[in-house]
Design a protein around this motif. Structure first.
Motif, PDB file in Angstrom:
ATOM      1  N   LYS A 179      -9.172 -10.615 -10.375  1.00 20.82           N
ATOM      2  CA  LYS A 179      -9.755 -10.005 -11.564  1.00 20.82           C
ATOM      3  C   LYS A 179     -10.572  -8.769 -11.220  1.00 20.82           C
ATOM      4  N   ARG A 180     -11.005  -8.678  -9.990  1.00 25.60           N
ATOM      5  CA  ARG A 180     -11.787  -7.519  -9.573  1.00 25.60           C
ATOM      6  C   ARG A 180     -10.919  -6.451  -8.916  1.00 25.60           C
ATOM      7  N   GLN A 181      -9.609  -6.634  -8.958  1.00 29.71           N
ATOM      8  CA  GLN A 181      -8.679  -5.697  -8.355  1.00 29.71           C
ATOM      9  C   GLN A 181      -7.932  -4.943  -9.455  1.00 29.71           C
ATOM     10  N   LYS A 182      -8.081  -3.602  -9.456  1.00 30.71           N
ATOM     11  CA  LYS A 182      -7.422  -2.782 -10.463  1.00 30.71           C
ATOM     12  C   LYS A 182      -5.910  -2.759 -10.269  1.00 30.71           C
ATOM     13  N   LEU A 183      -5.461  -2.908  -9.029  1.00 28.31           N
ATOM     14  CA  LEU A 183      -4.043  -2.841  -8.720  1.00 28.31           C
ATOM     15  C   LEU A 183      -3.378  -4.176  -9.047  1.00 28.31           C
ATOM     16  N   GLU A 184      -2.476  -4.189 -10.011  1.00 21.45           N
ATOM     17  CA  GLU A 184      -1.817  -5.411 -10.434  1.00 21.45           C
ATOM     18  C   GLU A 184      -0.763  -5.844  -9.403  1.00 21.45           C
ATOM     19  N   MET A 185      -0.404  -7.124  -9.468  1.00 19.78           N
ATOM     20  CA  MET A 185       0.571  -7.667  -8.535  1.00 19.78           C
ATOM     21  C   MET A 185       1.939  -7.023  -8.715  1.00 19.78           C
ATOM     22  N   ASP A 186       2.301  -6.733  -9.959  1.00 18.71           N
ATOM     23  CA  ASP A 186       3.593  -6.084 -10.201  1.00 18.71           C
ATOM     24  C   ASP A 186       3.653  -4.725  -9.527  1.00 18.71           C
ATOM     25  N   ALA A 187       2.535  -4.015  -9.548  1.00 22.58           N
ATOM     26  CA  ALA A 187       2.504  -2.704  -8.897  1.00 22.58           C
ATOM     27  C   ALA A 187       2.632  -2.843  -7.376  1.00 22.58           C
ATOM     28  N   VAL A 188       2.009  -3.898  -6.826  1.00 18.53           N
ATOM     29  CA  VAL A 188       2.110  -4.135  -5.378  1.00 18.53           C
ATOM     30  C   VAL A 188       3.547  -4.444  -4.985  1.00 18.53           C
ATOM     31  N   LEU A 189       4.224  -5.291  -5.747  1.00 16.20           N
ATOM     32  CA  LEU A 189       5.611  -5.625  -5.457  1.00 16.20           C
ATOM     33  C   LEU A 189       6.524  -4.424  -5.593  1.00 16.20           C
ATOM     34  N   GLU A 190       6.241  -3.580  -6.581  1.00 16.08           N
ATOM     35  CA  GLU A 190       7.056  -2.386  -6.773  1.00 16.08           C
ATOM     36  C   GLU A 190       6.894  -1.419  -5.604  1.00 16.08           C
ATOM     37  N   MET A 191       5.670  -1.259  -5.112  1.00 18.95           N
ATOM     38  CA  MET A 191       5.455  -0.372  -3.966  1.00 18.95           C
ATOM     39  C   MET A 191       6.134  -0.923  -2.715  1.00 18.95           C
ATOM     40  N   LYS A 192       6.148  -2.261  -2.563  1.00 16.02           N
ATOM     41  CA  LYS A 192       6.839  -2.842  -1.410  1.00 16.02           C
ATOM     42  C   LYS A 192       8.336  -2.585  -1.483  1.00 16.02           C
ATOM     43  N   LYS A 193       8.907  -2.644  -2.711  1.00 19.87           N
ATOM     44  CA  LYS A 193      10.329  -2.361  -2.857  1.00 19.87           C
ATOM     45  C   LYS A 193      10.649  -0.915  -2.517  1.00 19.87           C
ATOM     46  N   GLN A 194       9.700  -0.011  -2.788  1.00 19.27           N
ATOM     47  CA  GLN A 194       9.907   1.400  -2.493  1.00 19.27           C
ATOM     48  C   GLN A 194       9.737   1.720  -1.016  1.00 19.27           C
ATOM     49  N   GLY A 195       9.318   0.730  -0.213  1.00 19.41           N
ATOM     50  CA  GLY A 195       9.205   0.924   1.234  1.00 19.41           C
ATOM     51  C   GLY A 195       7.871   1.459   1.699  1.00 19.41           C
ATOM     52  N   ILE A 196       6.807   1.238   0.939  1.00 18.90           N
ATOM     53  CA  ILE A 196       5.490   1.697   1.373  1.00 18.90           C
ATOM     54  C   ILE A 196       5.040   0.906   2.592  1.00 18.90           C
ATOM     55  N   SER A 197       4.360   1.564   3.514  1.00 19.53           N
ATOM     56  CA  SER A 197       3.901   0.893   4.724  1.00 19.53           C
ATOM     57  C   SER A 197       2.734  -0.033   4.410  1.00 19.53           C
ATOM     58  N   GLY A 198       2.524  -0.997   5.302  1.00 24.66           N
ATOM     59  CA  GLY A 198       1.436  -1.943   5.095  1.00 24.66           C
ATOM     60  C   GLY A 198       0.075  -1.291   5.129  1.00 24.66           C
ATOM     61  N   GLN A 199      -0.099  -0.280   5.984  1.00 21.27           N
ATOM     62  CA  GLN A 199      -1.394   0.397   6.068  1.00 21.27           C
ATOM     63  C   GLN A 199      -1.712   1.152   4.781  1.00 21.27           C
ATOM     64  N   GLU A 200      -0.705   1.821   4.211  1.00 20.87           N
ATOM     65  CA  GLU A 200      -0.938   2.548   2.956  1.00 20.87           C
ATOM     66  C   GLU A 200      -1.220   1.576   1.815  1.00 20.87           C
ATOM     67  N   LEU A 201      -0.549   0.428   1.826  1.00 17.15           N
ATOM     68  CA  LEU A 201      -0.781  -0.559   0.776  1.00 17.15           C
ATOM     69  C   LEU A 201      -2.195  -1.122   0.857  1.00 17.15           C
ATOM     70  N   VAL A 202      -2.682  -1.376   2.059  1.00 18.58           N
ATOM     71  CA  VAL A 202      -4.050  -1.878   2.229  1.00 18.58           C
ATOM     72  C   VAL A 202      -5.053  -0.835   1.753  1.00 18.58           C
ATOM     73  N   ALA A 203      -4.783   0.427   2.049  1.00 19.16           N
ATOM     74  CA  ALA A 203      -5.683   1.486   1.595  1.00 19.16           C
ATOM     75  C   ALA A 203      -5.763   1.538   0.067  1.00 19.16           C
ATOM     76  N   LYS A 204      -4.623   1.365  -0.614  1.00 19.75           N
ATOM     77  CA  LYS A 204      -4.626   1.371  -2.075  1.00 19.75           C
ATOM     78  C   LYS A 204      -5.337   0.127  -2.631  1.00 19.75           C
ATOM     79  N   LEU A 205      -5.207  -0.993  -1.957  1.00 26.47           N
ATOM     80  CA  LEU A 205      -5.909  -2.195  -2.400  1.00 26.47           C
ATOM     81  C   LEU A 205      -7.420  -2.030  -2.264  1.00 26.47           C
ATOM     82  N   VAL A 206      -7.853  -1.375  -1.203  1.00 20.91           N
ATOM     83  CA  VAL A 206      -9.285  -1.125  -1.021  1.00 20.91           C
ATOM     84  C   VAL A 206      -9.797  -0.168  -2.087  1.00 20.91           C
ATOM     85  N   GLN A 207      -9.018   0.857  -2.378  1.00 19.52           N
ATOM     86  CA  GLN A 207      -9.426   1.807  -3.418  1.00 19.52           C
ATOM     87  C   GLN A 207      -9.487   1.145  -4.789  1.00 19.52           C
TER      88      GLN A 207
END
Length: 442
Positions: free
Chosen positions: A122-150
């Protein structure tokens, strides 16, 4: 050094090899045989085995089910980024605490206790659907962690230690990297210990090293082994022998079974030549093998071919080839068994190692102790102390000296700046080791 685990010229991953697969800082470690068109799964990370064939062992990055080797330059660059402050390394250093609190739901600001009770999602602006979509697009794990922190509304309100733990937790969950390593005895012991320590009789790598040291296993020795540890002790002895000597593996049944650690090491023919499996019933029967009198040459023909029917002839030839191959394996097994029986009967064994889980070690001692050479080392391992106490009393009444019963405790510790504590989820207690030396009875 493990020169015989695989050929020294093999520096790349080949089809059909057994390999160790694990994620960096992961909780699992798997032993997998890589075959074409196979899908490898490790902690929700899936990739194709075909994408690693012909590439060197090491660290890979997974994207779209394909593995790409990590370059040294990229790892060095990421290491420098990790040394920088947490905020600057993630590209959001200008975000202040007031800006973060302005983006939080006003209801949470009015009732701070609700912020602690609400789930972390609930305190995370980035929804799970957006995370799954970025993984399908081939985003790296480091970039995904950075977006989760932001997208975390409470990240800037955390302490430095809490921020570091948050980043490590997210990196561990969304890590897209995998280690593919050549099997070693230590890695095999760790993999099977983490998977099911009971099947390994709670045998840890440090206790295995103690057993090899006390048994005096080295190049050219003749070692008798009876074990119930998935072939781990036998494999470790074979590696130490280095192609010279003999590892007489005492087993129940017609053939040696439940020894995956021997097959997983990808041993060469030189190292496998030291493996001499011997059935217990052959020891009880003496030097005569139960079906030695029925041995036949490999090229012996069993019947006449039907010259009139070509189809039947092909089928018969195929069956005969299979029979000849099975007969060849049986004859090779008999030859190895004969060599092992000769070493035992001639009292040329230098050490006896017993790794018991359900079998009473005294039953093995009664059979093998009289056939050991003088000054032979005796090493017995068991997860149950009372079994070894009985074996200690049995040996104390025989010509054996330097009897010692010991146990070891191993605990993983986390040592970081300003905080040190043991790992909570771990097996602390292991088994017990009984050692001794046989002497001449006078």
């Amino acid at each position: 050094m493990e020169p015989d685990a695989v050929p020294s010229t093999a520096s790349v991953i080949r089809s059909g090899e057994y390999l160790i697969v694990q994620k960096p800082d992961g909780e699992q470690s798997r032993v997998v045989r890589f075959t074409p068109k196979q899908k490898i799964l490790i902690e929700k990370l899936k990739f194709s085995a075909d994408s690693v064939f012909g590439k060197p062992y090491g660290l890979f990055e997974v994207s779209n089910n394909q593995c790409t080797p990590m370059s040294v330059d990229r790892l060095i660059e990421e290491l420098h980024q990790q040394e920088a402050p947490v905020a600057t390394s993630l590209g959001d250093s200008e975000t202040t605490t007031s800006e973060v609190t302005d983006s939080i739901d006003p209801r949470l600001v009015i009732a701070p206790s609700a912020l602690k009770l609400e789930p972390e999602q609930k305190r995370q602006k980035l929804e799970m659907d957006a995370v799954l979509e970025m993984k399908k697009q081939g985003i790296s794990g480091q970039e995904l962690v950075a977006k989760l922190v932001q997208g975390s509304a409470s990240f800037q309100t955390r302490t430095v230690f809490s921020q570091s733990k948050y980043i490590k937790r997210k990196a561990k969950k969304h890590n897209d990297r995998v280690l593919i390593l050549r099997p070693t005895i230590r890695l095999l012991a760790k993999a099977y210990y983490l998977k099911d320590p009971d099947r390994l009789a709670m045998l840890r790598a440090d206790q295995l090293a103690l057993m090899l040291q006390m048994a005096g296993v080295h190049h050219g020795k003749n070692i008798i082994v009876f074990e119930q540890t998935l072939g781990l002790i036998t494999s470790a002895v074979m590696e130490r022998l280095g192609g010279k000597g003999a590892c007489v593996h005492i087993h129940r049944g017609a053939v040696a079974q439940s020894i995956p650690c021997v097959h997983s090491m990808n041993y060469s023919e030189s190292t496998l030549s030291t493996f001499l499996p011997v059935r217990i019933k052959c020891l009880l029967a003496g030097s005569q093998l139960p079906y030695d009198t029925n041995r036949r040459p490999v090229n012996e023909e069993d019947g006449e071919d039907n010259e009139n029917d070509e189809a039947d002839k092909k089928n018969i030839d195929k069956l005969e080839d299979q029979d000849q191959e099975a007969l060849s394996r049986r004859n090779d097994r008999l030859d190895r068994e004969k060599q092992g029986l000769d070493i035992i009967s001639e009292e040329r064994a230098h050490s006896l190692i017993i790794g018991s889980r359900t079998v009473d070690p005294i039953s093995i001692l009664e059979l093998m102790f009289p056939k050991l050479a003088p000054s032979s080392s005796i090493v017995i391992y068991s997860p149950h102390q009372n079994v070894l106490i009985s074996a200690y009393e049995w040996l104390s009444k025989r010509p054996a000296i330097n009897l010692m019963l010991s146990d070891q405790m191993c605990r993983v510790m986390q040592v970081l700046p300003d905080r040190t504590h043991p790992l909570m989820a771990q097996y602390v207690a292991g088994g017990h080791v009984l050692t001794g030396i046989k002497v001449i009875d006078q």
